[in-house]
Design an enzyme around this catalytic site. Structure first.
Site, PDB file in Angstrom:
ATOM      1  N   TYR B 334       1.100  -1.286  -0.252  1.00 36.45           N
ATOM      2  CA  TYR B 334       0.099   0.087   0.003  1.00 36.45           C
ATOM      3  C   TYR B 334       0.955   1.214   0.010  1.00 36.45           C
ATOM      4  O   TYR B 334       0.806   2.246  -0.666  1.00 36.45           O
ATOM      5  CB  TYR B 334      -1.010   0.071   1.100  1.00 36.45           C
ATOM      6  CG  TYR B 334      -2.147  -0.893   1.188  1.00 36.45           C
ATOM      7  CD1 TYR B 334      -3.248  -0.711   0.226  1.00 36.45           C
ATOM      8  CD2 TYR B 334      -2.198  -2.233   2.141  1.00 36.45           C
ATOM      9  CE1 TYR B 334      -4.165  -1.748   0.338  1.00 36.45           C
ATOM     10  CE2 TYR B 334      -3.061  -2.780   2.090  1.00 36.45           C
ATOM     11  CZ  TYR B 334      -4.137  -2.845   1.061  1.00 36.45           C
ATOM     12  OH  TYR B 334      -5.318  -3.616   1.232  1.00 36.45           O
ATOM     13  N   LYS B 343      -1.208   9.167 -10.187  1.00 41.21           N
ATOM     14  CA  LYS B 343      -2.569   8.564 -10.300  1.00 41.21           C
ATOM     15  C   LYS B 343      -3.811   9.066  -9.624  1.00 41.21           C
ATOM     16  O   LYS B 343      -4.727   9.139 -10.062  1.00 41.21           O
ATOM     17  CB  LYS B 343      -1.998   6.970  -9.695  1.00 41.21           C
ATOM     18  CG  LYS B 343      -3.320   5.986  -9.596  1.00 41.21           C
ATOM     19  CD  LYS B 343      -3.058   4.726  -9.347  1.00 41.21           C
ATOM     20  CE  LYS B 343      -2.793   4.458  -7.882  1.00 41.21           C
ATOM     21  NZ  LYS B 343      -2.396   2.981  -7.465  1.00 41.21           N
ATOM     22  N   TYR B 344      -3.261   9.484  -8.453  1.00 44.88           N
ATOM     23  CA  TYR B 344      -4.483  10.043  -7.540  1.00 44.88           C
ATOM     24  C   TYR B 344      -5.011  11.316  -8.122  1.00 44.88           C
ATOM     25  O   TYR B 344      -6.350  11.831  -7.908  1.00 44.88           O
ATOM     26  CB  TYR B 344      -3.905  10.119  -6.221  1.00 44.88           C
ATOM     27  CG  TYR B 344      -3.857   8.588  -5.657  1.00 44.88           C
ATOM     28  CD1 TYR B 344      -5.011   7.832  -5.343  1.00 44.88           C
ATOM     29  CD2 TYR B 344      -2.679   8.329  -5.292  1.00 44.88           C
ATOM     30  CE1 TYR B 344      -4.677   6.433  -5.302  1.00 44.88           C
ATOM     31  CE2 TYR B 344      -2.248   7.064  -5.021  1.00 44.88           C
ATOM     32  CZ  TYR B 344      -3.418   6.150  -4.833  1.00 44.88           C
ATOM     33  OH  TYR B 344      -3.135   4.922  -4.429  1.00 44.88           O
ATOM     34  N   ASP B 430     -16.402  -7.475   1.232  1.00 46.46           N
ATOM     35  CA  ASP B 430     -16.044  -7.947   0.029  1.00 46.46           C
ATOM     36  C   ASP B 430     -17.042  -7.174  -0.735  1.00 46.46           C
ATOM     37  O   ASP B 430     -18.245  -7.618  -0.751  1.00 46.46           O
ATOM     38  CB  ASP B 430     -15.954  -9.306  -0.309  1.00 46.46           C
ATOM     39  CG  ASP B 430     -15.514  -9.562  -1.750  1.00 46.46           C
ATOM     40  OD1 ASP B 430     -15.941  -9.014  -2.756  1.00 46.46           O
ATOM     41  OD2 ASP B 430     -14.632 -10.507  -1.803  1.00 46.46           O
ATOM     42  N   MET B 431     -16.799  -6.518  -1.875  1.00 45.36           N
ATOM     43  CA  MET B 431     -17.738  -5.634  -2.501  1.00 45.36           C
ATOM     44  C   MET B 431     -18.799  -6.605  -3.381  1.00 45.36           C
ATOM     45  O   MET B 431     -20.081  -6.245  -3.581  1.00 45.36           O
ATOM     46  CB  MET B 431     -17.242  -4.722  -3.501  1.00 45.36           C
ATOM     47  CG  MET B 431     -16.789  -5.076  -4.638  1.00 45.36           C
ATOM     48  SD  MET B 431     -15.694  -4.362  -5.694  1.00 45.36           S
ATOM     49  CE  MET B 431     -14.184  -4.001  -4.768  1.00 45.36           C
ATOM     50  N   GLU B 446     -10.087   1.429  -8.228  1.00 50.80           N
ATOM     51  CA  GLU B 446      -9.033   0.998  -8.737  1.00 50.80           C
ATOM     52  C   GLU B 446      -8.313  -0.343  -8.729  1.00 50.80           C
ATOM     53  O   GLU B 446      -7.760  -0.796  -7.711  1.00 50.80           O
ATOM     54  CB  GLU B 446      -7.834   2.104  -8.387  1.00 50.80           C
ATOM     55  CG  GLU B 446      -6.699   2.171  -9.400  1.00 50.80           C
ATOM     56  CD  GLU B 446      -5.762   1.086  -9.052  1.00 50.80           C
ATOM     57  OE1 GLU B 446      -5.732   0.126  -9.722  1.00 50.80           O
ATOM     58  OE2 GLU B 446      -4.792   1.294  -8.265  1.00 50.80           O
ATOM     59  N   GLU B 455      -6.451  -8.345 -12.700  1.00 52.26           N
ATOM     60  CA  GLU B 455      -6.613  -8.337 -11.365  1.00 52.26           C
ATOM     61  C   GLU B 455      -8.140  -8.440 -10.971  1.00 52.26           C
ATOM     62  O   GLU B 455      -8.664  -8.230  -9.938  1.00 52.26           O
ATOM     63  CB  GLU B 455      -5.819  -7.388 -10.525  1.00 52.26           C
ATOM     64  CG  GLU B 455      -4.439  -7.353 -10.645  1.00 52.26           C
ATOM     65  CD  GLU B 455      -3.549  -6.304  -9.721  1.00 52.26           C
ATOM     66  OE1 GLU B 455      -4.273  -5.706  -9.220  1.00 52.26           O
ATOM     67  OE2 GLU B 455      -2.340  -6.209  -9.978  1.00 52.26           O
TER      68      GLU B 455
END
Lengths: 645, 645
Positions: B334, B343-344, B430-431, B446, B455
């Site tokens: 992380y 990226k952000y 978990d979504m 992301e 992924e």
């Protein structure tokens, strides 16, 4: 029932099948086609042809039943497995642009093969790829093959090979269908459960192009009734070229399957009359005349010659070459080789000629020729030499030199039995270290392997030539090895089954049968005896094979090797196909595999390099291809395969 | 001494060598070329060039001494290994028609390399193959390689590639020397101790043709003094194209070696004067001006940008891709990714645009947008979203959904620390199975891998889109994977070193550096969110890459993969080289290897098939080449490499 009996032939090509329509009454299908018509098996669709997975209303309880042709209980397990080949739905098209059709095809294919596997069918017939591209079809079949038990998958391939002119004119539509098969099997990595069912059409491509298929794993040939001609009496028959092809199939364990509708209605009527069947034969099978004709072709073949019958069990069976120098041969091995009459006849002829050249008639009664048999074994060359002396009226003195002490026992017994004690001296020694008491006029040896020098005849004779007179004669006086590129998927797969590098870098003795010989063989290494001064036994040869233009592309799985030996002057002995000594069975060919088969284009040159390398303890070959592309060098330093000194 | 210092660059290209003549006074050779002239190493002949094994009188006691350049004692072991590259006798010709020359060559080659190995030299320079055929040379080198410890063999290859016109005119004499190298290394099976030393001539072939070499194992580039130009002051210099090439060598760890005689005598004199050396510098090395010029080229390179310096240690280092769905990421991971500011910034820009589109200015103060960050990790996208709300003056309510309980700990701390408790709800789930209490306006995620969907972003978002409003927005709104064929012998050899099938059927995350990109990348799979009705996540794509005509033939070792994601409207994020987001380091490329490298001809089409396959427990890719010839299908059923659901 089988097409007939042929002496010695127990291969599957005795059985003939028939392609049928979908029916959910499988017992009737078998009764009609097998019991009453005489076919041996049916190619039957397993699934209702109207089925499309995407059109099925998904039952929320998941209880939808797939529309298969009957349950597994309608036939006995042995009926399913012996008499039914599953025909996969011909509508499937895994490489369609239409994604729904593609996904439906994948689902159906997997369901049908799963069902066939559940029924323990021996094989399924996969429809021919629809276009010239087959990657997704192959990907799906390859996935299935990874966990498929026992079921063979026969990919249907129509035999089409446009000649060169039509390719230029029509390059998009006409393709050599061998290319499609080749792509499919490369994608599936030569999987041993993937094979070919050829569709034979009414026109046939060139001989060379057809010959390729005999090196491929062809299991069946499907002949449509359209491909038959009609003879004067209205019966179906085949063209001469078709007949020859079918005979070739019989000879290569390829089963015939009749397909299509009867287009010879007259034959049916006439058949009823001429065969004088019961008047109510309304169930007479419309394809019976075609089966009868195929049976006729089978039965009219010549019976197998004795030599081929003997060799039948050895066809395409890989054996490690003998190492007679390092190992001592067993009695059984001597027994087998000594039965090869032709070989000893040739040796006797050679010794005769040498004796006559060496001793003129006027000296026949006084001059004694010293003849040494080196590697005498149990004595057959001693006997041949003595017979030659008798035949020519020459006097000889024989030394029989043999390193195997077990064979020497037999030699002594033979000499005593035949009363040769005065003429023959037995020497129990390796010829490479024997101190001979005198020099020889003639040195007789048979140390030849399938590839000539591969049992180290050159190294042994290096030792023996120490005691050959300056003007002495060696029989053989020379030998040459030969090679030719072959398609041989069976041999390749048997080598691959070992799953290691070493087996791909080994030469095998094998009766090569299911193979396509792609170009005439060429000479590789020659050894001459007595040998020229200071010549080394190392050799390097580059060979270039030009592929015939009308063959089409072909796959080279390796090289068949042979030898030809000049025993003396015009007396030769060998297995090179174009000059082979007839009726000789001591040597099968040798096979040098390639780790990765190489595809060669028509008219292209295949360049191959072979080396004979010599170390202090061993002799070995290395080989590689350098055109059309370079392969790895096989057997570097003899790491996988060598012959011990 | 090294050519200079370049920030971050510790590669071998800092060292420069010089090719010398045979001398049996090795200490002098080192003193003259290294200590006094400043070269770092010499390429020195090991054996008297007059030596021919066949001319040596064989001493009956076997006491003949080989004419090597001094005994091993004349230099220290570390001098031998750090400062001397052995130059194998250039007269050797293993593929000569002359058998005596061939056998002499083989003997000498083996003796010299054995001596080099005895001296622990790091490398030997093998002379270039004499003709266009090299099978026997390769066979001999391959034998040596089988038991060679540590010594690298650099095969000298002049950089010659005739353009198409000259090939037609002169097909026998002019060849693309890359072809010779390719044949040689195929014969030697890509042996990792066999590499290339390029001879740089005064004319250079096309850019594309030169670029191929950056994917090959080139260790050294030899520049003959003849290839230098002369500047206005009489000093040696190089053409612009040569300069660019040399800079490329520096950048790819390729060492420069100066060879030949000084052809700039003026430079020496001027040098003496202008540099004001001591008057008696009679030992001034004639090649010093060339070394100085190479040093000048090295020193004038731009320093490595910070990102490249960071990535230096990862160059061409294969990593297994992350499995963030099956495994929980570690804090360190992380930490690394959160540092990727670019990226952000892109995500924040995308959220801004989405918020502005969703809520008109007049409703900004009243309308609350429900934004869910799915896969919130330790919170960087939560922060970016909140900053976007602040930037646009929109009110948002955030759900941060995260399945990794360890990351949830950090999330809670972050929310507390930042005082976001009223705005952000943390969901530890978990979504794919969370029952959301309300529907989202904007879904931010992301979940992208180097190859976009690898992924399992599609599968995760399938779950999350259940709670996205009918007209809701997904950020990213789509992503596409890309592929391009590459020459990458280093990567290929690293995969091969595992000696199993599985590693050849695995995709790797890798900073691809020593590689040649053979054609522009092409789009493979696209996923759009929210996703169209009933669309499956399976994909099949066939790609056709046309090889540029001026490249010459080239070897494809595999495919480099990238992604490009559209976050929202014109805001994108990606690593596809032609459109890559600058200064972003979260993703390296992905590399799909080929089990057998495929050689492609100039102007030919390379056809590749990629599948994304989905099972109940895993997702995997399969791939194969179908033109110019068919490869096996890689990774059937995901047997070697898969991503767990």
């Amino acid at each position: 029932m089988p097409l007939g009996e042929r002496g010695g032939d127990k291969t599957e090509s005795r059985y003939c099948g028939v392609e049928t329509e979908f029916s959910d009454d499988m017992p009737h299908v078998l009764a009609f086609n097998l019991s009453s018509a005489g076919f041996d098996f049916v190619i039957a669709p397993l699934m209702d042809p109207a089925y499309r997975p995407s059109l099925v209303q998904k039952d929320i309880f998941g209880s939808a039943v797939l529309p298969f042709a009957g349950s597994d209980l309608v036939l006995s397990p042995s009926q399913w497995s012996s008499h039914v080949v599953g025909k996969i739905s011909p509508w499937i098209d895994l490489d369609s642009e239409d994604e729904i059709l593609r996904l439906d095809s994948e689902t159906t294919l997997k369901q049908e093969i799963s069902w066939a596997s559940h029924l323990s069918l021996q094989a399924c017939l996969l429809p021919a790829p629809k276009g010239t591209t087959c990657a997704n079809y192959a990907r799906c079949v390859n996935q299935i093959l990874q966990s498929l038990s026992n079921v063979q998958l026969w990919l249907r391939i129509p035999v089409v090979k446009p000649d060169d002119d039509s390719i230029v004119a029509n390059s998009d539509t006409l393709v050599d269908t061998w290319e499609i098969w080749n792509s499919f099997r490369l994608l599936c990595e030569h999987h041993s459960q993937l094979s070919v069912a050829l569709d034979i059409l009414n026109t046939l491509p060139s001989e060379n192009s057809l010959a390729r298929w005999f090196g491929e794993p062809v299991r069946a040939a499907i002949i449509n009734t359209d491909s038959f001609l009609t003879n004067a009496r209205g019966y179906p028959c085949l063209s001469k070229r078709h007949q020859k092809l079918i005979t070739g199939f019989f000879d290569h364990s390829i089963q015939i399957i009749i397909s299509g509708n009867s287009v010879h209605p007259k034959a049916k009527v006439v058949a009823n009359v001429s065969h004088n069947h019961s008047g109510t034969d309304s169930q007479r099978h419309p394809l019976r005349p075609y089966l009868d004709y195929v049976g006729y072709l089978y039965q009219k073949m010549d019976p197998l010659p004795e030599q081929e019958r003997f060799e039948l069990g050895y066809r395409d069976f890989l054996q490690a070459p003998l190492q007679p120098l390092m190992d001592n041969l067993e009695a059984q091995t001597y027994e087998t080789f000594e039965k090869d009459a032709m070989k000893y006849i040739q040796y006797q002829r050679a010794v005769c000629k040498a004796l006559l050249d060496r001793v003129p008639d006027e000296e026949a009664s006084v001059k004694v020729t010293v003849l040494m048999v080196v590697g005498a074994g149990r004595g057959p060359l001693v006997r041949a030499s003595l017979q030659a002396a008798e035949e020519t009226g020459r006097k000889i003195k024989v030394y029989a030199v043999e390193k195997n002490p077990n064979a020497v026992v037999t030699l002594h017994a033979l000499v005593k039995l035949e009363g040769w004690e005065d003429i023959v001296t037995i020497v129990s020694s390796d010829m490479r270290c024997w101190n001979a008491p005198e020099e020889a006029d003639i040195l007789v040896s048979e140390l030849l392997g399938s590839f000539g020098d591969n049992e180290l005849s050159p190294e042994c004779l290096d030792g023996a030539e120490r005691f050959l007179k300056q003007d002495g004669i060696s029989i053989p006086s020379s030998y040459t090895s030969f090679l030719q590129p072959v398609t041989a998927s069976k041999l390749y797969n048997d080598v691959k089954a070992h799953k290691d590098l070493a087996h791909f870098e080994t030469a095998y003795v094998v009766k090569i049968h299911n193979a396509a010989r792609l170009a005439p063989s060429q000479a590789v290494f020659t050894f001459t005896h007595p040998k020229p001064d200071k010549e080394s036994n190392q050799r390097y040869k580059k060979l270039q094979f030009v592929m015939p233009n009308d063959t089409g592309s072909a796959m080279v799985h390796g090289f068949a090797g042979y030898f030809d030996a000049t025993l003396y002057k015009d007396v030769h002995l060998g297995i090179e196909p174009s000059t082979a000594t007839p009726n000789m069975f001591s040597w099968f060919a040798i096979f040098f595999p390639l780790r990765s088969p190489i595809c060669v284009d028509p008219g292209s040159t295949l360049e191959v390099n072979f080396w004979r390398c010599c170390g202090p303890k061993k002799v070995w070959y290395e080989w590689c291809v350098t055109s059309p592309s370079s392969s790895p060098i096989h057997n570097s330093n003899g790491r996988s395969y060598w012959v011990g000194l």
